[in-house]
Design a protein around this motif. Structure first.
Motif, PDB file in Angstrom:
ATOM      1  N   VAL A   1       2.298   1.935  -3.620  1.00  0.00           N
ATOM      2  CA  VAL A   1       0.996   2.249  -4.311  1.00  0.00           C
ATOM      3  C   VAL A   1       1.069   3.930  -3.913  1.00  0.00           C
ATOM      4  CG1 VAL A   1      -1.168   2.513  -4.856  1.00  0.00           C
ATOM      5  CG2 VAL A   1       0.000   0.338  -5.063  1.00  0.00           C
TER       6      VAL A   1
ATOM      7  N   TYR B   1      -3.872  -9.182  -6.914  1.00  0.00           N
ATOM      8  CA  TYR B   1      -2.778  -8.435  -6.245  1.00  0.00           C
ATOM      9  C   TYR B   1      -1.628  -8.083  -6.963  1.00  0.00           C
ATOM     10  CZ  TYR B   1      -0.734  -6.223  -2.196  1.00  0.00           C
ATOM     11  OH  TYR B   1      -0.043  -5.254  -1.099  1.00  0.00           O
TER      12      TYR B   1
ATOM     13  N   GLU C   1       0.770  -0.969  -0.049  1.00  0.00           N
ATOM     14  CA  GLU C   1      -0.133   0.121   0.122  1.00  0.00           C
ATOM     15  C   GLU C   1       0.829   1.257   0.029  1.00  0.00           C
ATOM     16  OE1 GLU C   1      -2.367  -0.321   3.546  1.00  0.00           O
ATOM     17  OE2 GLU C   1      -3.562  -1.920   2.622  1.00  0.00           O
TER      18      GLU C   1
ATOM     19  N   ARG D   1      -1.842  -6.214 -10.280  1.00  0.00           N
ATOM     20  CA  ARG D   1      -2.252  -4.617  -9.781  1.00  0.00           C
ATOM     21  C   ARG D   1      -0.862  -4.225  -9.265  1.00  0.00           C
ATOM     22  NH1 ARG D   1      -3.567  -1.358  -5.461  1.00  0.00           N
ATOM     23  NH2 ARG D   1      -3.718  -3.030  -3.888  1.00  0.00           N
ATOM     24  N   LEU D   2       0.260  -4.578  -8.678  1.00  0.00           N
ATOM     25  CA  LEU D   2       1.055  -4.054  -8.124  1.00  0.00           C
ATOM     26  C   LEU D   2       2.328  -4.069  -9.186  1.00  0.00           C
ATOM     27  CD1 LEU D   2      -0.047  -4.061  -5.259  1.00  0.00           C
ATOM     28  CD2 LEU D   2       2.108  -4.521  -4.444  1.00  0.00           C
TER      29      LEU D   2
ATOM     30  N   TRP E   1      10.820  -1.807  -3.972  1.00  0.00           N
ATOM     31  CA  TRP E   1      10.255  -2.867  -4.877  1.00  0.00           C
ATOM     32  C   TRP E   1      10.768  -4.301  -4.460  1.00  0.00           C
ATOM     33  CZ3 TRP E   1       5.929  -3.677  -7.090  1.00  0.00           C
ATOM     34  CH2 TRP E   1       5.739  -4.763  -7.882  1.00  0.00           C
TER      35      TRP E   1
ATOM     36  N   VAL F   1       1.466  -1.041 -11.262  1.00  0.00           N
ATOM     37  CA  VAL F   1       1.944   0.178 -10.597  1.00  0.00           C
ATOM     38  C   VAL F   1       3.546   0.350 -10.840  1.00  0.00           C
ATOM     39  CG1 VAL F   1       2.068   1.403  -8.307  1.00  0.00           C
ATOM     40  CG2 VAL F   1       0.052   0.087  -8.975  1.00  0.00           C
ATOM     41  N   HIS F   2       4.175  -0.763 -10.445  1.00  0.00           N
ATOM     42  CA  HIS F   2       5.756  -0.972 -10.701  1.00  0.00           C
ATOM     43  C   HIS F   2       6.125  -0.288 -12.224  1.00  0.00           C
ATOM     44  CE1 HIS F   2       9.498  -3.148 -11.550  1.00  0.00           C
ATOM     45  NE2 HIS F   2       9.824  -2.228 -10.378  1.00  0.00           N
TER      46      HIS F   2
ATOM     47  N   ALA G   1       1.863   7.286  -6.512  1.00  0.00           N
ATOM     48  CA  ALA G   1       0.617   8.267  -7.020  1.00  0.00           C
ATOM     49  C   ALA G   1       1.262   9.556  -6.508  1.00  0.00           C
ATOM     50  CB  ALA G   1      -0.521   7.907  -6.106  1.00  0.00           C
TER      51      ALA G   1
END
Length: 186
Positions: free
Chosen positions: A106, A151, A103, A154-155, A135, A158-159, A110
């Protein structure tokens, strides 16, 4: 304060000290914690939890077995209220008593995107690099588990976003060598 790490090797820390894996009382308890943390704030039904923990070979009384695992998780984490009992399932609490590295990752990405959009490429690049330093492969122990795929995906997105936006920020900050490194990693 509990700090849960899902990027790289799973670990849980309470007040800065790692909770030994043996404190969880077994591998299924650690899986249960990871599963609930990846869906933090939402109730996960007994059926979904049982299928994830015992795929294709449910115990005679999965709800009772889940209760035992949840009690072990609560005891290991040192704060029973982190795992919330709800109608037909469990949830992991969303509040400041627990920090989850995924979290946090992320959120930092952002923040970097906001800085880049606001025209602050140097700050954005610094923020992206900070995020990328932390990371690690999400849920590495669960790489092939069905419940972990959303999950992990999604990560991973974002990476990739952090790498691409970091390269953009590096170009805007007049760091072409940095941009190339980030673009190659992407």
């Amino acid at each position: 304060m509990v700090d849960i790490r899902l990027l790289g090797r799973f670990s849980a820390r309470r007040d800065g000290e790692e909770i030994p894996p043996t404190a969880f009382g077994g591998r299924l308890v650690r899986i249960l914690v990871r599963l609930l943390v990846t869906r933090r704030g939402e109730f996960v039904s007994h059926d979904v939890l049982a299928e994830a923990l015992w795929p294709g070979r449910l115990p005679a009384d999965p709800v009772a077995n889940l209760q035992v695992l949840v009690n072990r998780a609560r005891r290991a984490l040192g704060d029973p209220s982190l795992v919330v009992t709800g109608p037909g399932g469990y949830a992991f609490a969303v509040d400041g008593r627990c920090i989850v590295d995924g979290e946090r990752f992320v959120g930092v990405v952002a923040e970097g995107r906001e800085q880049l959009a606001a025209g602050h490429p140097v700050a954005a690049l610094r923020t992206f690099r900070e995020a990328l330093e932390h990371w690690g492969e999400p849920l590495a122990e669960d790489a092939y588990e069905d419940w972990a795929q959303a999950y992990r995906t999604r990560l991973a997105r974002v990476h990739l976003q952090a790498l691409e936006d970091g390269a953009t920020a590096a170009l805007a900050a007049r760091d072409p060598a940095g941009a190339v490194v980030l673009a190659e990693q992407a």
